[in-house]
Design an enzyme around this catalytic site. Structure first.
Site, mmCIF file in Angstrom:
data_model
loop_
_atom_site.group_PDB
_atom_site.id
_atom_site.type_symbol
_atom_site.label_atom_id
_atom_site.label_comp_id
_atom_site.label_asym_id
_atom_site.label_seq_id
_atom_site.Cartn_x
_atom_site.Cartn_y
_atom_site.Cartn_z
ATOM 1 N N ARG A 1 49.529 37.435 26.951
ATOM 2 C CA ARG A 1 48.343 37.802 27.749
ATOM 3 C C ARG A 1 47.116 37.133 27.167
ATOM 4 N NH1 ARG A 1 47.838 44.134 29.314
ATOM 5 N NH2 ARG A 1 45.665 43.640 28.937
ATOM 6 N N ARG B 1 52.071 42.236 20.850
ATOM 7 C CA ARG B 1 52.291 42.051 22.291
ATOM 8 C C ARG B 1 51.840 40.647 22.719
ATOM 9 N NH1 ARG B 1 49.421 46.151 26.358
ATOM 10 N NH2 ARG B 1 47.640 44.774 26.185
ATOM 11 N N ARG C 1 37.410 54.234 33.631
ATOM 12 C CA ARG C 1 37.185 53.603 32.338
ATOM 13 C C ARG C 1 35.746 53.753 31.865
ATOM 14 N NH1 ARG C 1 41.664 49.768 31.735
ATOM 15 N NH2 ARG C 1 41.326 48.340 30.021
ATOM 16 N N LYS D 1 50.038 53.069 27.026
ATOM 17 C CA LYS D 1 49.788 53.682 28.338
ATOM 18 C C LYS D 1 50.688 53.108 29.432
ATOM 19 C CE LYS D 1 45.371 53.011 29.000
ATOM 20 N NZ LYS D 1 45.064 52.258 27.776
ATOM 21 N N ARG E 1 37.694 44.453 23.324
ATOM 22 C CA ARG E 1 38.247 45.500 24.192
ATOM 23 C C ARG E 1 38.201 46.865 23.503
ATOM 24 N NH1 ARG E 1 43.724 43.198 25.052
ATOM 25 N NH2 ARG E 1 44.223 45.037 26.279
HETATM 26 P P1 AMP Z 1 44.384 46.903 30.995
HETATM 27 O O1 AMP Z 1 45.663 46.268 31.393
HETATM 28 O O2 AMP Z 1 44.217 48.301 31.514
HETATM 29 O O3 AMP Z 1 44.092 46.781 29.536
HETATM 30 O O4 AMP Z 1 43.217 46.066 31.759
HETATM 31 C C1 AMP Z 1 43.050 44.684 31.517
HETATM 32 C C2 AMP Z 1 41.644 44.263 31.933
HETATM 33 O O5 AMP Z 1 41.454 44.526 33.334
HETATM 34 C C3 AMP Z 1 40.513 45.024 31.252
HETATM 35 O O6 AMP Z 1 40.179 44.488 29.976
HETATM 36 C C4 AMP Z 1 39.384 44.848 32.255
HETATM 37 O O7 AMP Z 1 38.835 43.546 32.202
HETATM 38 C C5 AMP Z 1 40.125 44.977 33.578
HETATM 39 N N1 AMP Z 1 40.188 46.400 34.005
HETATM 40 C C6 AMP Z 1 41.283 47.189 34.115
HETATM 41 N N2 AMP Z 1 40.957 48.403 34.548
HETATM 42 C C7 AMP Z 1 39.609 48.416 34.714
HETATM 43 C C8 AMP Z 1 38.656 49.396 35.123
HETATM 44 N N3 AMP Z 1 39.031 50.634 35.444
HETATM 45 N N4 AMP Z 1 37.344 49.011 35.193
HETATM 46 C C9 AMP Z 1 36.957 47.761 34.889
HETATM 47 N N5 AMP Z 1 37.790 46.804 34.465
HETATM 48 C C10 AMP Z 1 39.107 47.118 34.379
#
Ligand code: AMP
Length: 192
Positions: free
Chosen positions: A135, A129, A90, A15, A146
């Site tokens: 990360r 990754r 989400r 994404k 996740r």
């Molecule tokens: P991502 O980079 O989109 O995988 O997001 C990394 C982390 O940020 C996620 O595992 C959540 O802890 C937090 N996060 C990102 N977007 C959201 C969202 N829309 N709602 C809640 N937590 C989020």
């Protein structure tokens, strides 16, 4: 053409990479809630400290925090012609909040595009990754969590958008350029 878009798909489906490419082609900002949280964690802000408690274990940051942050970001001038949201909404409550944020400005979402990918393939990508980016939420245990959160909380929102006739699904397996072209096709953008 206005482009108020959300990009859906499991962690590791590509994404982030695709959002940046699409945003450039469409001339709208890519807005990644995960990136905003990571920037705040790095910057040591209050929001960052709070987000880290959740993101480090692969849990969602509470809706009231995330929703306020997105409302604020979507009020910026650069979203006047559209935006591409990556990682938001989400869960079902965030879908309702995004509707409300847009409705308050007399706007609505144009399309939700989902990148589909096999769970085994995305797990492998995320582990790779982890070695490259380091990360803290890319460890095997956190990745598993996740993906569980995605399956229980995020995957159901595809059905909501499908019921509204807004969902397009795109196969995320293939070369980066190939997937970008599929996504642009699904959005209805002119081919390059
Ligand atoms: P991502 O980079 O989109 O995988 O997001 C990394 C982390 O940020 C996620 O595992 C959540 O802890 C937090 N996060 C990102 N977007 C959201 C969202 N829309 N709602 C809640 N937590 C989020």
């Amino acid at each position: 053409m206005s482009a108020r878009l959300v990009l859906l798909g499991p962690p590791g489906a590509g994404k982030g990479t695709q959002a940046a490419r699409l945003a450039e082609r469409l001339g709208v900002p890519a807005i990644s809630t995960g990136d905003i949280f990571r920037a705040n964690i790095k910057g040591g802000t209050e929001l960052g400290r709070l987000a880290q408690e959740y993101s480090s274990r692969g849990a969602l940051v509470p809706d009231e925090v995330t929703n306020a942050m997105v409302r604020d970001r979507l009020a910026a001038d650069d979203t006047a012609e559209g935006f591409l949201l990556d990682g938001y909404p989400r869960n079902v409550a965030q879908v309702a909040e995004l509707d409300a944020i847009l409705a308050d400005s007399g706007l609505a979402l144009d399309r939700a595009v989902e990148i589909t990918a096999d769970p085994e393939v995305v797990t492998e990508r995320l582990l790779k990754r982890a070695q490259i980016e380091g990360r803290e939420d890319d460890t095997a245990d956190v990745i598993r969590h996740r993906l569980d959160v995605y399956a229980s909380e995020t995957a159901p929102i595809s059905d909501l958008y499908a019921q509204r006739g807004l969902l397009s699904q795109v196969d995320g397996i293939g070369g980066v350029d190939e997937v970008t072209e599929r996504l642009l096709g699904a959005i209805g953008a002119p081919a390059s």
